[in-house]
Write a protein that holds these residues in place. Sequence first.
Motif, PDB file in Angstrom:
ATOM      1  N   LEU A 241     -10.787 -37.507   7.105  1.00 14.71           N
ATOM      2  CA  LEU A 241     -11.451 -38.797   6.893  1.00 14.71           C
ATOM      3  C   LEU A 241     -12.190 -38.905   5.562  1.00 14.71           C
ATOM      4  O   LEU A 241     -12.267 -39.997   4.986  1.00 14.71           O
ATOM      5  CB  LEU A 241     -12.446 -39.061   8.027  1.00 14.71           C
ATOM      6  N   HIS A 242     -12.766 -37.794   5.076  1.00 13.85           N
ATOM      7  CA  HIS A 242     -13.688 -37.887   3.945  1.00 13.85           C
ATOM      8  C   HIS A 242     -13.224 -37.169   2.677  1.00 13.85           C
ATOM      9  O   HIS A 242     -13.705 -37.504   1.600  1.00 13.85           O
ATOM     10  CB  HIS A 242     -15.063 -37.348   4.344  1.00 13.85           C
TER      11      HIS A 242
ATOM     12  N   ASP B 265     -13.196 -34.189   9.722  1.00  9.85           N
ATOM     13  CA  ASP B 265     -14.040 -34.453   8.547  1.00  9.85           C
ATOM     14  C   ASP B 265     -13.195 -34.476   7.272  1.00  9.85           C
ATOM     15  O   ASP B 265     -13.349 -35.368   6.430  1.00  9.85           O
ATOM     16  CB  ASP B 265     -15.115 -33.371   8.397  1.00  9.85           C
TER      17      ASP B 265
ATOM     18  N   THR C 251     -21.462 -42.207  -1.271  1.00 12.43           N
ATOM     19  CA  THR C 251     -20.283 -41.950  -0.443  1.00 12.43           C
ATOM     20  C   THR C 251     -20.402 -40.585   0.233  1.00 12.43           C
ATOM     21  O   THR C 251     -20.088 -40.438   1.413  1.00 12.43           O
ATOM     22  CB  THR C 251     -18.996 -42.031  -1.288  1.00 12.43           C
TER      23      THR C 251
ATOM     24  N   ARG D 207     -22.859 -37.986  13.218  1.00 11.44           N
ATOM     25  CA  ARG D 207     -22.623 -38.872  14.373  1.00 11.44           C
ATOM     26  C   ARG D 207     -21.483 -38.353  15.243  1.00 11.44           C
ATOM     27  O   ARG D 207     -21.593 -38.392  16.473  1.00 11.44           O
ATOM     28  CB  ARG D 207     -22.327 -40.283  13.899  1.00 11.44           C
ATOM     29  N   ARG D 208     -20.396 -37.897  14.616  1.00  4.96           N
ATOM     30  CA  ARG D 208     -19.263 -37.382  15.393  1.00  4.96           C
ATOM     31  C   ARG D 208     -19.672 -36.196  16.261  1.00  4.96           C
ATOM     32  O   ARG D 208     -19.082 -35.955  17.300  1.00  4.96           O
ATOM     33  CB  ARG D 208     -18.113 -36.978  14.461  1.00  4.96           C
TER      34      ARG D 208
ATOM     35  N   GLU E 246     -23.501 -38.414   7.090  1.00  6.85           N
ATOM     36  CA  GLU E 246     -24.020 -39.146   8.251  1.00  6.85           C
ATOM     37  C   GLU E 246     -22.940 -39.322   9.314  1.00  6.85           C
ATOM     38  O   GLU E 246     -23.206 -39.170  10.509  1.00  6.85           O
ATOM     39  CB  GLU E 246     -24.580 -40.497   7.807  1.00  6.85           C
ATOM     40  N   GLU E 247     -21.730 -39.654   8.886  1.00  9.18           N
ATOM     41  CA  GLU E 247     -20.618 -39.814   9.840  1.00  9.18           C
ATOM     42  C   GLU E 247     -20.277 -38.483  10.513  1.00  9.18           C
ATOM     43  O   GLU E 247     -19.970 -38.440  11.705  1.00  9.18           O
ATOM     44  CB  GLU E 247     -19.404 -40.406   9.142  1.00  9.18           C
TER      45      GLU E 247
ATOM     46  N   ARG F  88     -22.935 -40.912   3.044  1.00 10.88           N
ATOM     47  CA  ARG F  88     -22.345 -41.592   4.207  1.00 10.88           C
ATOM     48  C   ARG F  88     -21.408 -40.649   4.963  1.00 10.88           C
ATOM     49  O   ARG F  88     -21.380 -40.653   6.193  1.00 10.88           O
ATOM     50  CB  ARG F  88     -21.605 -42.855   3.773  1.00 10.88           C
ATOM     51  N   ALA F  89     -20.654 -39.837   4.227  1.00 11.91           N
ATOM     52  CA  ALA F  89     -19.769 -38.871   4.881  1.00 11.91           C
ATOM     53  C   ALA F  89     -20.583 -37.904   5.737  1.00 11.91           C
ATOM     54  O   ALA F  89     -20.218 -37.614   6.891  1.00 11.91           O
ATOM     55  CB  ALA F  89     -18.946 -38.113   3.840  1.00 11.91           C
TER      56      ALA F  89
END
Length: 182
Positions: free
Chosen positions: A79-80, A76, A167, A177-178, A173-174, A170-171
Amino acid sequence: MSRPIPLRSLLSAPAASFEQPFEMLEACHERVHRMLDLLGRLRTHLAGHGADAQAAQAARDVMRYFDQAAPLHHQDEELHVFPPLLAQGDEGVAAVVKRLQADHVAMERNWAAARAVLVRVAEAQLQRLAPDDEAALDTFAALYGDHIQAEEGIAYPAAQALLDPDTVARAGEEMMRRRGVR
């Protein structure tokens, strides 16, 4: 008769939601502290009781957290949180981020050695910690104090100041999902 290692207070997690990713990241840090506390209690327990059922369960709990949740947490951040900080041009913040990235590599490398000790405890193959075992656990645990402080004190606030609400959403949400959440 051995006294059980108190697990309940160590495994309960602070409430946080993926809708607030930075709060979720900080809640993960709280769980890291709880797992490192459990690791310390396990070490004390081993000295007095050896690798009994309570020690084996504590070792499995620590392994489960650092095998599953910790790598996702690092992903996390990689990536973010870190990319916008490296892109924004503040050399001081970028230096901190590069150190945090190096810490993640060191944490992964040192986790392998610490995990090997915990596997032996979980399988009742290790009754007492040898100096090399102690060193592996010490080295792993020592990585977290300054690391978490730099993330919460520098990286997270700097990233929050840079990222717009969409943003951040979206982070979150990602991140869900992971983890297969939804």
